[in-house]
Design an enzyme around this catalytic site. Structure first.
Site, PDB file in Angstrom:
ATOM      1  N   ASP A   7       0.855  -1.190   0.000  1.00 43.15           N
ATOM      2  CA  ASP A   7       0.000   0.000   0.000  1.00 43.15           C
ATOM      3  C   ASP A   7       0.889   1.237   0.000  1.00 43.15           C
ATOM      4  OD1 ASP A   7      -2.588   1.345   0.171  1.00 43.15           O
ATOM      5  OD2 ASP A   7      -1.970   1.927   2.185  1.00 43.15           O
ATOM      6  N   GLU A   9       0.736   5.754   0.490  1.00 35.98           N
ATOM      7  CA  GLU A   9       0.011   6.996   0.770  1.00 35.98           C
ATOM      8  C   GLU A   9       0.660   8.085  -0.076  1.00 35.98           C
ATOM      9  OE1 GLU A   9      -2.704   7.002   2.417  1.00 35.98           O
ATOM     10  OE2 GLU A   9      -2.519   4.993   3.283  1.00 35.98           O
ATOM     11  N   GLU A  52      -6.360  18.243   2.192  1.00 36.81           N
ATOM     12  CA  GLU A  52      -7.245  17.089   1.978  1.00 36.81           C
ATOM     13  C   GLU A  52      -6.494  15.776   2.162  1.00 36.81           C
ATOM     14  OE1 GLU A  52      -6.970  19.126  -1.664  1.00 36.81           O
ATOM     15  OE2 GLU A  52      -6.883  20.274   0.219  1.00 36.81           O
ATOM     16  N   HIS A 150      -5.528   6.410   7.465  1.00 30.58           N
ATOM     17  CA  HIS A 150      -4.845   5.521   6.529  1.00 30.58           C
ATOM     18  C   HIS A 150      -3.352   5.492   6.866  1.00 30.58           C
ATOM     19  CE1 HIS A 150      -7.967   5.262   3.104  1.00 30.58           C
ATOM     20  NE2 HIS A 150      -8.571   5.670   4.209  1.00 30.58           N
ATOM     21  N   ASP A 155      -2.365  -0.730   6.721  1.00 32.12           N
ATOM     22  CA  ASP A 155      -3.313  -1.140   5.691  1.00 32.12           C
ATOM     23  C   ASP A 155      -2.831  -2.387   4.956  1.00 32.12           C
ATOM     24  OD1 ASP A 155      -4.851   0.980   6.430  1.00 32.12           O
ATOM     25  OD2 ASP A 155      -4.700   2.069   4.552  1.00 32.12           O
TER      26      ASP A 155
END
Length: 229
Positions: A7, A9, A52, A150, A155
């Protein structure tokens, strides 16, 4: 079979407009089971973090300022994944970012066929149902209570559990997974049971054996049972 559950980010949605990877987390599987080996890096994106994106993963400019840039960890990342299959939820997103970063470094790209997309597997297995990681955790009863934000490594660990359920549980091939053992040279071997020191005793009684022999005798000389005596 070696697989890497992975995963990332990022600062946003599109590397071609300036977004960058800020975290990579990966969990190694061998024969569909976690080995305990992981890969984890926070990465300085060399740009400001949009609000965001910060609200999604909580990784801000101050935290990332002293972290390595992707150019410093790109080769070690490729060395870790090797040619293993990459298990990713929404693989198109992560592979797009990884390949952009690797391309900017002049490093080899990850082939699309190297990725296994668990989002696609979930949508095909449960058509019309929610297929987010949180939704799949609820479906399979996997504890994701620590997932308040997250995080790439967390994750990946959760996705590893989800993946095993998606492919049929912890023994997807309906066979016992061999127990791996370390040998000299750090290679992986397989445990096999040694022979029994003595045969197991028969589980039928003398009375049952006599009754069976009497039954076979009544079947005549050509009875198939006689070939097993």
């Amino acid at each position: 079979m070696r697989e890497i559950v992975l995963d990332t980010e990022t600062t946003g949605f599109d590397p071609e407009t300036g977004d960058r990877i800020v975290e990579i987390g990966a969990v190694e599987l061998m024969g569909h089971m976690p080995t305990g080996r992981t890969y984890h890096e926070y990465i300085n994106p060399e740009r400001a973090m949009p609000q965001e994106a910060f609200e999604v993963h909580g990784l801000g400019d101050d935290f990332l300022a002293d972290k390595p840039k992707f150019a410093q960890i790109g080769q070690s990342f490729l060395d870790f994944i090797g040619d293993a299959k990459l298990v990713i939820h929404n693989a198109a997103f992560d592979v797009k970012f990884l390949n952009a970063e690797l391309r900017w470094m002049g490093l080899p790209q990850i082939p699309w066929e190297q990725a296994i997309d668990t989002l696609d597997i979930a949508r095909r297995r449960f058509p019309g149902s929610p297929a987010s990681l949180d939704a799949l955790c609820r479906r399979f009863g996997i504890d994701n209570s620590s997932r308040t934000l997250h995080g790439a490594l967390l994750d990946s660990e959760i996705l590893a559990e989800v993946y095993l359920e998606l492919i049929g549980g912890r023994q997807p091939d309906l066979v016992l997974t061999p127990v791996a053992e370390k040998t000299e040279g750090n290679t992986m071997g397989h445990w096999t049971p040694p022979p029994r020191p003595s045969p197991l005793p028969p589980r039928i009684t003398n009375q049952e054996a006599a009754a069976h022999a009497e039954f076979v005798e009544k079947l005549g000389e050509k009875a198939l049972w006689r070939s097993f005596t």
